[in-house]
Motif scaffolding. Structure first.
Motif, PDB file in Angstrom:
ATOM      1  N   LEU A  74       0.827  -1.205   0.000  1.00  0.00           N
ATOM      2  CA  LEU A  74       0.000   0.000   0.000  1.00  0.00           C
ATOM      3  C   LEU A  74       0.865   1.261   0.000  1.00  0.00           C
ATOM      4  N   PHE A  75       1.926   1.248   0.793  1.00  0.00           N
ATOM      5  CA  PHE A  75       2.833   2.388   0.807  1.00  0.00           C
ATOM      6  C   PHE A  75       3.500   2.559  -0.559  1.00  0.00           C
ATOM      7  N   SER A  76       3.930   1.448  -1.150  1.00  0.00           N
ATOM      8  CA  SER A  76       4.588   1.507  -2.456  1.00  0.00           C
ATOM      9  C   SER A  76       3.654   2.045  -3.530  1.00  0.00           C
ATOM     10  N   LEU A  77       2.388   1.671  -3.451  1.00  0.00           N
ATOM     11  CA  LEU A  77       1.405   2.196  -4.400  1.00  0.00           C
ATOM     12  C   LEU A  77       1.288   3.719  -4.231  1.00  0.00           C
ATOM     13  N   ALA A  78       1.171   4.174  -2.994  1.00  0.00           N
ATOM     14  CA  ALA A  78       1.056   5.615  -2.739  1.00  0.00           C
ATOM     15  C   ALA A  78       2.321   6.352  -3.178  1.00  0.00           C
ATOM     16  N   ASP A  79       3.470   5.780  -2.887  1.00  0.00           N
ATOM     17  CA  ASP A  79       4.742   6.398  -3.273  1.00  0.00           C
ATOM     18  C   ASP A  79       4.852   6.492  -4.795  1.00  0.00           C
ATOM     19  N   THR A  80       4.434   5.457  -5.481  1.00  0.00           N
ATOM     20  CA  THR A  80       4.490   5.459  -6.947  1.00  0.00           C
ATOM     21  C   THR A  80       3.563   6.510  -7.532  1.00  0.00           C
ATOM     22  N   ARG A  81       2.383   6.641  -6.973  1.00  0.00           N
ATOM     23  CA  ARG A  81       1.441   7.659  -7.460  1.00  0.00           C
ATOM     24  C   ARG A  81       2.013   9.057  -7.225  1.00  0.00           C
ATOM     25  N   GLU A  82       2.677   9.258  -6.089  1.00  0.00           N
ATOM     26  CA  GLU A  82       3.291  10.551  -5.808  1.00  0.00           C
ATOM     27  C   GLU A  82       4.409  10.834  -6.814  1.00  0.00           C
ATOM     28  N   ARG A  83       5.236   9.844  -7.085  1.00  0.00           N
ATOM     29  CA  ARG A  83       6.333  10.014  -8.049  1.00  0.00           C
ATOM     30  C   ARG A  83       5.810  10.299  -9.458  1.00  0.00           C
ATOM     31  N   ALA A  84       4.632   9.776  -9.750  1.00  0.00           N
ATOM     32  CA  ALA A  84       4.036   9.987 -11.072  1.00  0.00           C
ATOM     33  C   ALA A  84       3.345  11.350 -11.175  1.00  0.00           C
ATOM     34  N   GLY A  85       3.345  12.095 -10.078  1.00  0.00           N
ATOM     35  CA  GLY A  85       2.752  13.430 -10.111  1.00  0.00           C
ATOM     36  C   GLY A  85       1.327  13.500  -9.591  1.00  0.00           C
ATOM     37  N   TYR A  86       0.861  12.427  -8.979  1.00  0.00           N
ATOM     38  CA  TYR A  86      -0.507  12.394  -8.451  1.00  0.00           C
ATOM     39  C   TYR A  86      -0.463  12.490  -6.927  1.00  0.00           C
ATOM     40  N   ARG A  87       0.005  13.639  -6.446  1.00  0.00           N
ATOM     41  CA  ARG A  87       0.170  13.816  -5.005  1.00  0.00           C
ATOM     42  C   ARG A  87      -1.137  13.725  -4.237  1.00  0.00           C
ATOM     43  N   SER A  88      -2.191  14.292  -4.774  1.00  0.00           N
ATOM     44  CA  SER A  88      -3.462  14.249  -4.034  1.00  0.00           C
ATOM     45  C   SER A  88      -3.926  12.806  -3.852  1.00  0.00           C
ATOM     46  N   GLU A  89      -3.734  11.988  -4.855  1.00  0.00           N
ATOM     47  CA  GLU A  89      -4.086  10.568  -4.743  1.00  0.00           C
ATOM     48  C   GLU A  89      -3.196   9.887  -3.695  1.00  0.00           C
ATOM     49  N   SER A  90      -1.925  10.237  -3.697  1.00  0.00           N
ATOM     50  CA  SER A  90      -0.998   9.673  -2.727  1.00  0.00           C
ATOM     51  C   SER A  90      -1.386  10.069  -1.302  1.00  0.00           C
ATOM     52  N   ILE A  91      -1.772  11.324  -1.117  1.00  0.00           N
ATOM     53  CA  ILE A  91      -2.197  11.802   0.201  1.00  0.00           C
ATOM     54  C   ILE A  91      -3.395  10.992   0.695  1.00  0.00           C
ATOM     55  N   ILE A  92      -4.359  10.776  -0.175  1.00  0.00           N
ATOM     56  CA  ILE A  92      -5.546  10.006   0.198  1.00  0.00           C
ATOM     57  C   ILE A  92      -5.174   8.577   0.567  1.00  0.00           C
ATOM     58  N   LEU A  93      -4.301   7.960  -0.230  1.00  0.00           N
ATOM     59  CA  LEU A  93      -3.886   6.577   0.041  1.00  0.00           C
ATOM     60  C   LEU A  93      -3.154   6.454   1.374  1.00  0.00           C
ATOM     61  N   ILE A  94      -2.203   7.351   1.631  1.00  0.00           N
ATOM     62  CA  ILE A  94      -1.441   7.275   2.877  1.00  0.00           C
ATOM     63  C   ILE A  94      -2.328   7.581   4.075  1.00  0.00           C
ATOM     64  N   ASP A  95      -3.182   8.589   3.963  1.00  0.00           N
ATOM     65  CA  ASP A  95      -4.088   8.916   5.058  1.00  0.00           C
ATOM     66  C   ASP A  95      -5.018   7.744   5.368  1.00  0.00           C
ATOM     67  N   SER A  96      -5.540   7.110   4.337  1.00  0.00           N
ATOM     68  CA  SER A  96      -6.427   5.963   4.566  1.00  0.00           C
ATOM     69  C   SER A  96      -5.651   4.780   5.135  1.00  0.00           C
ATOM     70  N   LEU A  97      -4.397   4.637   4.744  1.00  0.00           N
ATOM     71  CA  LEU A  97      -3.575   3.554   5.275  1.00  0.00           C
ATOM     72  C   LEU A  97      -3.302   3.764   6.763  1.00  0.00           C
TER      73      LEU A  97
END
Length: 164
Positions: A74-97
């Motif tokens: 789950l962390f790796s998914l969020a980190d990958t989304r952040e690296r791809a430029g989707y920070r808001s999606e990453s924030i949601i994933l990490i917060d939900s995690l």
């Protein structure tokens, strides 16, 4: 070929800039072990390492589907989304995690806190999360740096230098 051999080869090829081999070995590993969350995860790591964020997202998503409570995937998914430029999606994933696992993972707390501070979005909340990470691991240089960055974003440069 065993799972570990497949994933080791995929990682090796991703680091040696041989995408054809990376694609081939990853496909072979998935065909041999389609229900292994570990194979999906390590293929995601290899693709992320090679800069193929869309493919990495696919592999991490499948790993998360197979093992929904795997913090690393789950962390790796969020980190990958952040690296791809989707920070808001990453924030949601990490917060939900953080909420889902109901734990005080300093890695997750610092990661989310840093992103919030870096974007100047909810700086106080981000700083609080980083402080929680530091309470757990007070000597961690990454967390100290994040905390200093929070002070810098607030314009408190002297205090920032103490931590950075």
């Amino acid at each position: 070929m065993c799972i570990r051999d497949s994933t080791d080869l995929a990682l090796l090829w991703s680091r040696n800039d041989e995408p054809e081999s990376l694609f081939a070995i990853s496909q072979q590993a998935i065909e041999e072990y389609p229900d292994s969350a570990d194979v999906w995860y390590w293929c995601g790591v290899a693709f992320r390492g090679a800069g193929y964020y869309k493919l990495a997202t696919h592999y991490f998503t499948q790993s998360c589907f197979l093992q929904p409570d795997d913090e690393g995937a789950l962390f790796s998914l969020a980190d990958t989304r952040e690296r791809a430029g989707y920070r808001s999606e990453s924030i949601i994933l990490i917060d939900s995690l953080i909420t889902k696992l109901k734990n005080d993972s300093p890695l997750l707390l610092n990661y989310l806190g840093y992103i919030l501070v870096d974007d100047s979005f909810k700086v106080e909340y981000g700083k609080k999360l980083i402080r929680q990470a530091l309470d757990i691991e007070p000597e961690n240089p990454a967390y100290l740096d994040s905390y200093g960055w929070a002070f810098f974003r607030e314009g408190k440069t002297k205090k920032a230098l103490k931590y950075i």
